[in-house]
Write an enzyme that holds these catalytic residues in place. Structure first.
Site, mmCIF file in Angstrom:
data_model
loop_
_atom_site.group_PDB
_atom_site.id
_atom_site.type_symbol
_atom_site.label_atom_id
_atom_site.label_comp_id
_atom_site.label_asym_id
_atom_site.label_seq_id
_atom_site.Cartn_x
_atom_site.Cartn_y
_atom_site.Cartn_z
ATOM 1 N N ASN A 1 -147.942 -85.066 -1.027
ATOM 2 C CA ASN A 1 -147.655 -85.599 -2.367
ATOM 3 C C ASN A 1 -146.752 -84.660 -3.165
ATOM 4 O O ASN A 1 -145.810 -85.101 -3.824
ATOM 5 C CB ASN A 1 -148.960 -85.838 -3.137
ATOM 6 C CG ASN A 1 -149.558 -87.200 -2.875
ATOM 7 O OD1 ASN A 1 -148.858 -88.133 -2.485
ATOM 8 N ND2 ASN A 1 -150.857 -87.330 -3.069
ATOM 9 N N HIS B 1 -145.527 -89.095 -4.902
ATOM 10 C CA HIS B 1 -146.671 -89.991 -4.697
ATOM 11 C C HIS B 1 -146.276 -91.307 -4.029
ATOM 12 O O HIS B 1 -147.094 -91.910 -3.319
ATOM 13 C CB HIS B 1 -147.372 -90.261 -6.032
ATOM 14 C CG HIS B 1 -148.135 -89.070 -6.535
ATOM 15 N ND1 HIS B 1 -149.407 -88.772 -6.122
ATOM 16 C CD2 HIS B 1 -147.782 -88.084 -7.400
ATOM 17 C CE1 HIS B 1 -149.830 -87.666 -6.713
ATOM 18 N NE2 HIS B 1 -148.851 -87.219 -7.497
ATOM 19 N N ASP C 1 -148.148 -92.558 -0.812
ATOM 20 C CA ASP C 1 -148.731 -93.898 -0.634
ATOM 21 C C ASP C 1 -148.253 -94.532 0.670
ATOM 22 O O ASP C 1 -149.004 -95.235 1.347
ATOM 23 C CB ASP C 1 -148.358 -94.797 -1.812
ATOM 24 C CG ASP C 1 -149.133 -94.461 -3.076
ATOM 25 O OD1 ASP C 1 -150.074 -93.636 -2.998
ATOM 26 O OD2 ASP C 1 -148.798 -95.011 -4.139
ATOM 27 N N ASP D 1 -157.344 -89.864 0.082
ATOM 28 C CA ASP D 1 -156.830 -89.897 1.459
ATOM 29 C C ASP D 1 -157.976 -89.928 2.469
ATOM 30 O O ASP D 1 -157.778 -89.622 3.647
ATOM 31 C CB ASP D 1 -155.930 -88.681 1.716
ATOM 32 C CG ASP D 1 -156.692 -87.363 1.650
ATOM 33 O OD1 ASP D 1 -157.449 -87.176 0.685
ATOM 34 O OD2 ASP D 1 -156.510 -86.525 2.551
ATOM 35 N N ASP E 1 -159.927 -87.639 6.991
ATOM 36 C CA ASP E 1 -158.909 -87.544 5.939
ATOM 37 C C ASP E 1 -157.625 -86.959 6.500
ATOM 38 O O ASP E 1 -157.583 -86.453 7.633
ATOM 39 C CB ASP E 1 -159.410 -86.794 4.699
ATOM 40 C CG ASP E 1 -159.597 -85.302 4.911
ATOM 41 O OD1 ASP E 1 -159.203 -84.778 5.977
ATOM 42 O OD2 ASP E 1 -160.131 -84.641 4.012
#
Length: 201
Positions: free
Chosen positions: A76, A81, A85, A113, A68
């Protein structure tokens, strides 16, 4: 009349081809993550079970890695966000290149993630080389400000279990141990990887 029948037959054939294409597209969409384009969790589950069966049949290793993005919540919260992304997609692009380059290496998005890599019939040293490559490639993805570690680039924590399975093993066993190993890496400072080759501490 013959000409009308011929035209109708061509029209039906075209419709059939369009339906086949649409079905193929829907199948791909149902098996892939909309954001990153990587195989999704449903596809991963099918592939992992098939690979476990192959490993049992051939008495060879299966490796399951969970990784991760370190401090992803901070990313974020700091950049929004949409930017989050974008970083997920950038990590996915690196994973896709690795699975394209190495035979019997499958990558997928697990959720959020988290990503998963499945290795078939790989030595520990081969997997560690790939994990090191992944770490190096990801470090090329810069962020505007330093993360809490003071690094101005994306970092990953990676945990993997690689072993020859026995008939009692389930893919969940591998995922659970990979996840446990991942969190050991996180507790020890993140931005690193660790591989285990048995269900032992």
């Amino acid at each position: 009349h013959a000409e009308t029948v011929h035209k109708e037959r061509l029209r039906v054939q075209k419709l059939q081809q369009e339906m086949l294409l649409l079905n193929e597209q829907l199948m791909v969409q149902s098996q892939h993550d909309a954001l990153t384009g990587l195989p999704n969790r449903a596809c991963l589950n099918d592939f992992a079970e098939t690979t476990l069966t192959r490993a049992l049949k051939n008495n060879c290793t299966i490796g399951v890695e969970i990784l991760d993005i370190d401090y992803f919540k901070n990313i974020n919260d700091s950049y929004g966000h949409i930017e989050g992304d974008r970083y997920l997609s950038a990590v996915a692009d690196v994973l896709r290149r690795i699975s394209d380059e190495y035979e019997d290496v499958f990558t997928a998005r697990y959720g959020g993630d988290e990503f998963v890599i499945i290795y078939f019939n790989k030595q520990n040293s081969e997997i560690c080389d790939i994990m090191e490559l992944l770490k190096r490639e990801i470090s090329m993805i810069s962020i505007p400000d330093s993360n809490p570690d003071g690094k101005s680039y994306i970092t990953l924590s990676q945990g993997c279990l690689n072993k020859v399975p026995n008939p009692a093993n389930r893919i969940w066993d591998f995922l659970a141990w990979a996840d446990k190993t991942l969190y050991e890496v996180k507790r020890n400072g993140k931005d690193n990887f660790h591989l285990k080759d048995s269900f032992k501490n």
